[in-house]
Design a protein around this motif. Structure first.
Motif, PDB file in Angstrom:
ATOM      1  N   HIS A 292       6.058 -73.040 -18.884  1.00 44.74           N
ATOM      2  CA  HIS A 292       5.023 -73.437 -17.944  1.00 44.74           C
ATOM      3  C   HIS A 292       4.977 -72.456 -16.772  1.00 44.74           C
ATOM      4  O   HIS A 292       3.911 -71.983 -16.376  1.00 44.74           O
ATOM      5  CB  HIS A 292       5.323 -74.853 -17.435  1.00 44.74           C
TER       6      HIS A 292
ATOM      7  N   GLN B  66       3.673 -69.112 -17.838  1.00 46.34           N
ATOM      8  CA  GLN B  66       2.240 -69.232 -18.102  1.00 46.34           C
ATOM      9  C   GLN B  66       1.449 -69.166 -16.801  1.00 46.34           C
ATOM     10  O   GLN B  66       0.425 -68.493 -16.711  1.00 46.34           O
ATOM     11  CB  GLN B  66       1.969 -70.598 -18.768  1.00 46.34           C
ATOM     12  N   ARG B  67       1.930 -69.913 -15.797  1.00 53.53           N
ATOM     13  CA  ARG B  67       1.228 -69.934 -14.517  1.00 53.53           C
ATOM     14  C   ARG B  67       1.239 -68.546 -13.888  1.00 53.53           C
ATOM     15  O   ARG B  67       0.251 -68.075 -13.336  1.00 53.53           O
ATOM     16  CB  ARG B  67       1.878 -70.930 -13.565  1.00 53.53           C
TER      17      ARG B  67
END
Lengths: 354, 327, 698, 401
Positions: D227, D230-231
């Motif tokens: 996550h 990805q950010r």
């Protein structure tokens, strides 16, 4: 190629004769269909059986003239008696022409293998089914809607009024196939081609769908061409079976005859690989190897590389002809051809029984 | 659907915060600060400057505060609609950016349209006539567009535009129309100029889009639902437009979002070459002069627009693709 | 597949797909090659065409062909300009002019009641400008790349075309006390700002006390006003007074006095000393400013967007509109000068300045005749382009001379932190070697078309301080001697890599940071570094932004840098001898930041200069306060002789050709002139008397 | 095993039969048992993946052309001292902005020569326009020869040599003209290739490392790490690339030597380039994580690092190589763009961006368009890389068609 529109037997709705299909591909010329011939009497049902890659689906596509890019019918005729009685040779028509388009979906409808992907994911089912009626009927918009709902009801989809506006991915597999059947029936075709209609479904649903197809075929008196690799399915669905291998008929017989007396080694192998619910427990057989690429057709009898009961050199040098063994029972194998049958008898018996 | 939108919008917030922090960090990297630029400016006017004066200037623009205080002040301003203050220009950033942003967006929209108008038929035709001569020609042209550096294309087009079409060199409006009120003739003049940046900025993206559309369409053309549709007796062109194109077109919709950063990059360099009154040259200048609030605010505006653009394209995608909507 | 044999069942009629297919593949590849070949060919054709020079059509007598010859020392003969330009301007009454006329544009405005009659707008007895060719006509719009070019920063006095002497302009008179400590200035009676408000002593007081002395508004406090005070005598008379004698303050009055007066009546409204600061700050915020300081600054410059325009000015043109790509100026209706026939100047009604363009686009536009006058951003290397464009562009290319004593001045930092480098730089043999290694003739030939004057850096040849030997000092090309000098001082190649090492064996790494501005520094340095490589000195060039140039010079962080050596005329050298005496810290100079610091702090901080330099500083301190002109010339020459001996800085060429692109319609522009900071570009050449010939006259 | 098929007249049909067919259609022979693969089965499969890729790639004619072009360019770049007909820094005040010479076989008198030659230039300065006008001078006939002896030079700054690939012993051969200081444009392009072409390669290797590491971590561990990465990628791609490059290159210390600047620029270019690759890698990892062979390796107690590098990475290496190839042109264009804007490499370093920066003015386009030739070479190389990358991508995808 000669015109043979007129020469059609009365009882037949489809007569396919000596069909050849060729594809040009990077890896060479693919030869999926090599002289396939068959007939479908009106209102009757036939089965086409064979492993994947034997050219069954290509036969269906040829009939509809929707061969993928690069595909060409290079020889043969496909006569069809249309709903209005006109007899046409599908092989001669312009694939994208007006007439062919009216035959597609109008006279001949098809049920596809994968109900998941056979519907567009971004259009509602109603949109896709109504389209058939828009093309093949002059119904008004309201009538079309009524008809589609009716069809949904007919194929046993509950709550048809609201379900017609759903998307395919909102349906379960069985329901999707029902919707597919509804779509195929929409234009009241004379011929229904069902290409492995239950392969992708759960076993429990399979029977329901098959029953539905059979019911509809009877109800509307449609000719049915059922394509499958599963001989178990064939038994209760069709009257006559064509066994296909590498684009040609290796055996053809009425369904009961075929099960009772399979003649071709390939048919026998196929039958052996069907699990039997009754009888003594035995190891499930499989056919050795797999269907070769149609880019490189084996010489001689096309089945010889996988055949367990070859009679000798003739199997890969000669070409067996289709011979009628019993009434309406044809086979293409040197075991049964007059000149070579004697020499193979012994080998055949021993190996087959072993 | 509502949940989907809400989730997407909520997700924007941490992204924007992270972007603003990254940008603030990055614009601190180059040596010197806006004050040194201001000094350079004053020196260019022939002045001499004392150390005390420098310190006073620094304090006036809060440049002696700790970095995190500066950051919070800067970001806090955005909530009050204050984009910051350019030290070098001694003007509010909003005043400086105002019209330029308009022209930039005009070029951006124009470039997207140009890209679409060119890429759609090219990609479509290439896919339908795969391996045909025209497929090859289009592919080569698409690649050529991708391979030509923006600035070179701008330079050459500017030269050709001037030599063969008499378009005045640089800028977006001919000198004779400058300062005139908006009129039809002025609009025509604007269009005469603006096609060059549009084409230049758009060309780079066109190639990619052609390739994607072609590949997607080829992919979709082999999908079973296309065969189903063919089996229904649809005319092939109708069929292609109704089914595969409808799905293969998704990249066009999502372009809105992902093209923006590329367009801003393109605008920066094309703007410099063609001397456009757009945001790119201002950004370059502010980076050179270390006018950090100006540079930071411009970068943040660009990024926020991008984030917003992605949101819009995601929503559009959801609107046309029920699979996403029902996810 | 061992037994792959032909299949007898194969049916005829199979098309030759395979062959066709492979043909298609090669088609694509072939096409790619063809397309590229086509591009090559097309470009080649284009180049062939461009490579041959077009015959120029000489359709008219060109002013530039009437150029007087250049003096052997590269300077412009004084008779290139009207003799009147070397005298104080005469007044209308002296010329017997009694009737005045105004531009039709202003006549309209007057008729509409916007303006008082011309006689009330002009000052009492306005001065008469002698035009270069002949009196012109009113009207027209000039397109410019820089407003300054036709609207120079004129002030109380004005320099002559050679930038040596000064003559009254807005001032009726400027009187210097015998001790040089008090300058008494008398303004012309009846002078007005462009809004009609009288121009008085108050405007000078307002600037001095409320702007200059306000540390918030004026971060830049330096000469000439350090230690000065202003005394208002009456409305038209005021004095500046110092503790020290100021022999050269009138030079500032000629070049910078535009900054010494502000329209007090207009600006007081925005100044916290005159209105409630709270209210003013609130008003500033309304316009988007942080506080009143920024607001005042914007009002002062008259450049705050569309809200405030028309800040009162004294110059010939008033800024009336700012667009993204253009600034528009209109004639100042109260401008108080006339031509010999009594026409109010300027002749031209409007200026349109194309803004936001970079050098390339300006050059391109200038070369195609888009500008009425352009020079500021034009490069020497583009001269052929401008000249070739003349036949189509309705313009002419005058070649003026850049006023620089060195178009590129190479400076090494005598106070750099790196001790090894500092010792090398301070070794005169090193500086001599670097100077002798430079092939100035090649630079002149390649970059300046052979039209500049190879020279060591010193004052301009037309200066009273000039001596020929200053310009010739170590300016010859003698790489062998250069190498010998380096060998002698122990800077030799110790590891055989072709590059000389420091005496301590470390590699001699020198970075020269420079900022691109005005003169062809990049091209010059490409040549100079090549010349230096030949004697085994490899320097690392790095272009820096203005901001970095400023930060790194001020912070004593540079090894070497470049600037153009302007401030070498009689007007500026005596007040800013920056290249010769360490008195200044700024982005222009990285020669001696710590010495300059030492000097300016009175020895409190920085570093004491080397003895040779201390001597020079002594001369300078005498020079800047000595009221005996002969003594000053003597001292000035001593300072310059010290440079010639010590090579504080290394020059390349002087008086480089500067393209000045002039529309054929624009008249009264001298064909020769000095272009640069010292002359404030066009200031000495009476731009207000330039006029636009009627369009149909062509 | 081939024999032309007279009826179909398709002589090479069988040549490219699927390997599968080869293994399963031998008549009468033993059919290989799936439960007992030959000992080197893994190698076979592995090798055949590359072999298959190679075979597919070779069918892509355009890609082959591209490979050829790139090969030529890189060889020239590697040995540019030998290939360049002139010293790229050799100046000549009498040949400033001289147009390209054309190679001739026929001289002024119409006489044909077997040995190609060029005419040297006679320069005159037009006194009116100050333009330097060049006319071919029949007096100066320079025969073109292979391996002429010229000024001594050092290959790679090491090996002293004197011969060059071609040129003339009589004078300078200027096939692409000269620049503002009279230097040979062709030679400068060749030397510029060394910097411009390697910057892409080195940049891509760096990108590769960052991309595989971060993408791998994200895809392999999933969850919060995934996550976060990805950010991070999302944040990075939202900021326009060129401005970011500009900020970063403005931050490079001013006193860096040319070589360090070069690596600095490379670092900057890869700082942002990794996101795309990381996404590809992540996707692959995600899909491979639950594949049987990975699960099996994990169950048998293989270390994470080993799983990643021994099992997972090789399985999608071909894809990565294709993606990397497609990333090179972006780097090359990035270098030219930065240098063009004056914030990348600077003279006396010779790169294509630097050469173009000197050619960026209107005057060049109008009066010395041959200064734009480096741009043409940029286009060709970027094109070639794209075509090759495309071919590799097609070849790497076993499911394509």
């Amino acid at each position: 190629m000669k015109q043979n529109n007129a020469e059609m037997k009365d009882g037949n709705i489809v007569e396919v004769e000596d069909l050849y299909v060729r594809f040009s591909r990077d890896e060479g010329i693919l030869k999926p269909i090599n002289g396939f011939s068959f007939n479908i009497p009106a209102g009757s049902s036939i089965g086409v059986v064979g492993e994947s890659g034997c050219g069954k689906t290509m036969t269906a596509y040829s009939l509809l003239r929707i061969l993928p890019r690069g595909g060409q019918i290079t020889h043969g005729s496909m006569r069809l008696r249309r709903k209005n009685g006109e007899v046409v040779d599908l092989a001669q028509l312009d694939a994208d022409g007006e007439k062919m388009r009216h035959i597609r979906g109008g006279d001949v409808a098809m049920i596809f293998q994968e109900p998941m992907t056979a519907f567009s994911p971004v259009h509602t089912l109603y949109d896709q089914i109504a389209e058939v009626l828009e093309i093949h009927s002059d119904l008004s918009d309201q009538d079309i809607r009524k008809r589609v709902v009716e069809l949904f009801d007919l194929v046993g989809i509950p709550d048809p009024e609201s379900r017609v506006d759903a998307y395919a991915f909102e349906f379960s597999g069985g329901m999707r196939q029902r919707a597919m059947i509804a779509m195929a029936l929409a234009s009241e075709p004379a011929l229904l081609i069902a290409d492995e209609p239950t392969t992708a479904l759960d076993v429990t649903v399979q029977a329901q769908v098959l029953r539905l197809i059979k019911k509809m075929q009877r109800k509307f008196n449609i000719a049915l061409m059922l394509i499958t690799h599963d001989l178990g399915v064939i038994a209760h669905m069709v009257d006559y079976v064509y066994v296909m291998y590498m684009g040609e008929v290796v055996e053809a017989a009425p369904v009961a005859e075929l099960f009772k007396n399979p003649l071709h080694p390939y048919t026998r192998d196929l039958l052996n690989s069907v699990p039997k619910m009754t009888g003594p427990k035995q190891e499930l057989a499989h056919i050795k190897g797999s269907v070769p690429s149609s880019a490189a057709l084996p010489p001689g009898c096309m089945f010889h590389p996988r055949c367990t009961r070859r009679v000798g050199e003739v199997c890969w040098t000669g070409e067996p002809a289709l011979v009628e063994m019993n009434k309406n029972h044809y086979v293409r194998c040197f075991i049964h051809s007059p000149e070579t049958s004697g020499m193979s008898r012994h080998a055949e018996e021993t190996e087959y029984d072993a | 659907m509502f949940n989907y939108i809400a989730r997407r919008i909520l997700l924007m917030i941490p992204t924007l915060v992270a972007i603003s922090m990254l940008i603030f960090f990055l614009i601190q990297l180059p040596p010197g600060d806006a004050i040194t630029s201001r000094l350079a400016q004053l020196q260019a006017e022939g002045s001499e400057i004392s150390e005390e004066a420098i310190a006073a200037l620094r304090a006036r623009f809060y440049l002696d505060d700790p970095v995190h205080v500066q950051y919070l002040r800067w970001v806090g301003g955005f909530f009050r609609g204050d984009l910051g203050y350019s030290v070098v220009h001694e003007q509010p950033v909003s005043t400086l950016v105002g019209d330029r942003l308009g022209y930039t967006m005009l070029i951006a929209v124009g470039s997207v349209l140009f890209t679409w108008v060119i890429a759609f038929p090219l990609g479509f035709y290439s896919a339908i006539r795969q391996y045909s001569t025209s497929d090859y020609v289009f592919t080569i042209f698409a690649f050529l567009g991708m391979a030509t550096p923006n600035f070179l294309l701008a330079l050459v087009l500017m030269y050709l535009g001037h030599t063969y079409f008499g378009i005045s060199v640089g800028g977006l409006i001919s000198p004779e129309f400058m300062g005139q009120p908006y009129s039809f003739a002025k609009l025509v003049d604007l269009l005469k100029h603006i096609w060059i940046p549009m084409v230049v900025v758009g060309t780079a993206g066109t190639a990619g889009l052609v390739r994607i559309l072609r590949a997607n369409l080829l992919d979709e053309l082999q999908k079973p639902y296309v065969i189903t549709a063919r089996a229904k007796g649809l005319k092939s062109l109708n069929l292609i437009f109704k089914y595969p194109v409808r799905i293969a077109i998704n990249p066009f919709i999502s372009t809105v979002g992902w093209m923006l950063p590329a367009i801003f990059s393109g605008d920066a360099i094309v703007g410099v070459v063609l001397n456009l009154p757009t945001i790119g040259p201002l950004l370059l200048e502010s980076l050179m002069t270390q006018d950090m609030y100006l540079a930071g605010s411009i970068l943040l505006i660009m990024s926020a627009l991008t984030v917003f653009g992605t949101l819009v394209s995601d929503l559009l995608l959801a609107a046309i693709d029920p699979r996403i909507r029902y996810d | 597949m061992p037994i792959q044999k032909k299949n007898p069942a194969q049916k005829p009629g199979v098309p030759r797909h395979r062959k066709k297919r492979s043909k298609r593949h090669s088609h694509g590849a072939l096409k790619a090659v063809l397309v590229l070949a086509g591009i090559f060919w097309g470009l080649d054709q284009l180049f062939q065409r461009v490579g041959s020079s077009p015959d120029r059509i000489v359709d008219m007598q060109r002013r530039s062909e009437m150029n007087p010859p250049t003096n052997p020392d590269g300077s412009i003969p004084a008779d290139s300009w009207p003799a009147e330009w070397f005298e104080a301007p005469r007044k209308a009454s002296e010329m017997g002019i009694t009737a005045f006329s105004e531009s039709p544009m202003l006549a309209e405005r007057r008729a509409a009641g916007d303006l008082p009659p011309l006689e009330e707008r002009l000052c009492d007895d306005p001065i008469v400008i002698h035009p270069y060719e002949k009196p012109g006509r009113h009207g027209g719009t000039a397109a410019l790349e820089n407003a300054r070019d036709l609207n120079p920063p004129e002030g109380l006095l004005r320099p002559d075309p050679e930038v040596r002497r000064v003559f009254p302009n807005f001032a009726e008179s400027v009187e210097v006390s015998d001790d040089g400590r008090v300058y008494t200035i008398t303004l012309r009676k009846g002078l007005r700002w462009s809004d009609g408000h009288p121009h008085t002593s108050e405007d000078y007081r307002f600037y001095f006390e409320d702007v200059y002395l306000n540390p918030e508004l004026n971060p830049a406090m330096g000469p000439p006003f350090i230690g000065a005070e202003i005394r208002i005598i009456d409305e038209l008379t005021f004095e500046y007074a110092w503790e020290d004698p100021q022999p050269y303050f009138h030079h500032h009055l000629a070049l910078d006095s535009i900054f010494y007066a502000r329209p007090a009546h207009f600006l007081k409204e925005f100044h916290a000393a005159y209105v409630d600061p709270e209210e003013l700050n609130a008003r500033a915020r309304q316009f988007g400013f942080r506080d009143w300081i920024g607001f005042f600054g914007a009002m002062n410059s008259g450049r705050h967007g569309r809200n405030v325009m028309n800040r009162p000015v004294m110059q010939a043109f008033v800024l009336t509109r700012i667009d993204l790509q253009m600034e528009a100026f209109e004639r100042n209706p109260f401008y108080s000068k006339v031509d010999p026939e009594g026409r109010q100047l300027p002749y031209i009604d409007r200026l349109e300045v194309h803004t936001g363009l970079d050098e390339e686009v300006i050059a391109a536009r200038a070369g195609t005749g888009a500008f009425t006058f352009a020079a500021s951003s034009l490069r020497t290397s583009d001269i052929p382009m401008f000249k070739i464009g003349e036949s189509a562009g309705n313009h002419e290319t005058f070649i003026w001379n850049r006023i620089q004593g060195a178009d590129v001045l190479i400076q090494m930092n005598f106070t750099t932190e790196d001790e090894g480098l500092r010792n090398i730089f301070r070794d005169l043999r090193f500086r001599k070697a670097l100077s002798l290694a430079i092939d100035r003739d090649e630079i002149n030939e390649m970059i300046y078309f052979g039209r500049a004057t190879p020279s060591q850096v010193t004052v301009s040849p037309f200066s009273v301080f000039f001596e020929e030997e200053f310009a010739r000092a170590y300016a010859d090309h003698d790489p062998a001697e250069a190498a010998r000098l380096l060998d002698e001082m122990g800077v030799v190649d110790q590891n055989g890599d072709g590059r000389r090492n420091r005496p301590d064996g470390r590699p001699l790494n020198i970075t020269l940071e420079w900022h691109a501005m005005e003169t062809p520094k990049q091209e010059t340095m490409e040549l100079v570094t090549a010349h230096w490589r030949q004697i085994g000195i490899d320097i690392n060039l790095r272009q820096v932004s203005g901001s970095l140039q400023s930060a790194r010079t001020m912070g004593n962080m540079m090894d070497m840098t470049l600037w153009h050596a302007d401030r070498t005329t009689d007007m500026v050298f005596p007040v800013q001898p920056w290249w010769f005496v360490p008195i200044h810290r700024g982005w222009e100079s990285s020669m001696w930041p710590l010495w300059a610091e030492w000097y300016r702090s009175g020895g409190e901080s920085g570093e004491e200069p080397i003895p040779e330099m201390l001597e020079v500083i002594g001369w300078w301190d005498d020079f800047r306060t000595n009221m005996d002109e002969n003594r000053r010339i003597e001292l000035g020459k001593k300072i310059l002789a010290a440079q010639a001996e010590n090579l504080w800085g290394i020059g390349t060429v002087s008086l480089a050709p500067q393209p000045v692109v002039v529309s054929t319609r624009l008249r009264n522009v001298p064909t020769r002139g000095y272009w640069g900071w010292d002359s404030r570009r066009s200031l000495p050449y009476f731009t207000e008397s330039w006029y636009l010939r009627e369009a149909q006259a062509e | 095993m081939t024999e032309p098929d007279p009826q179909t007249d398709v002589p090479t049909v069988d040549e490219s039969g699927f390997p599968v067919a080869e293994m399963t259609t031998s008549p009468g022979g033993p059919v290989s048992d799936a439960s007992a693969p030959p000992p080197d089965a893994a190698d076979l499969v592995y090798a055949s993946q590359w072999k298959l890729m190679g075979r597919r790639f070779c069918k892509h004619k355009l890609a082959l052309v591209g490979t050829g072009i790139l090969l030529v360019f890189y060889v020239v770049a590697a040995f540019c001292e030998f290939f360049a007909p002139n010293d790229p820094t050799e100046r000549d005040a009498t040949l400033i902005l001289a147009p390209p010479q054309s190679i001739r076989f026929v001289d002024e008198e119409g006489k044909f020569h077997f040995r190609p030659f060029v005419y040297g230039y006679r320069m005159e300065v037009n006194p009116e326009t100050w333009q330097r006008v060049y006319t071919p001078d029949p007096e100066k006939r320079y025969d073109l020869v292979f391996f002429p002896k010229g000024e001594p030079y050092r290959l790679w700054n090491l090996i002293p040599m004197q011969r060059r690939l071609f040129g003339s012993t009589e004078g300078r051969v200027l096939l692409l003209g000269t620049d503002t200081l009279g230097r040979d444009v062709l030679s400068r392009i060749m030397f510029g290739a060394r910097i411009s072409l390697t910057i892409g390669l080195i940049g891509v290797v760096l990108t590769f490392c960052i991309g595989i590491t971060l993408g791998g971590i994200a895809g392999y561990f999933g969850g919060f790490t995934d996550h976060a990465i990805q950010r991070l990628i999302e944040v990075l791609i939202c900021i326009p690339q060129l401005p970011l490059w500009m900020v970063l290159s403005a931050a490079l210390p001013g006193h860096w030597s040319a070589l360090r600047m070069y690596f600095g620029i490379t670092l900057i270019l890869s700082f942002l380039g990794w996101t795309g690759l990381a996404r590809v890698v992540r996707g692959k990892f995600l899909s491979l994580r639950n594949e049987d062979f990975v699960v099996a390796a994990r169950l048998s107690g293989t270390g994470e690092v080993q799983i990643i590098f021994r099992h997972m990475v090789p399985s999608f290496m071909s894809h990565i190589i294709a993606s990397a190839t497609l990333a090179v042109p972006g780097m090359i264009l990035g270098e030219t763009a930065l240098s063009f804007l004056g914030i990348g490499l600077r003279p006396p370093v010779i790169s294509w961006g630097v050469l173009l920066q000197q050619a960026q003015n209107f005057q060049s386009v109008a009066m010395a368009p041959w200064l734009l030739y480096p741009g043409l070479f940029v286009i060709i190389v970027v094109l070639a890389f794209n075509v090759v990358g495309d071919g590799l991508r097609d070849a790497a995808d076993p499911y394509a068609e």
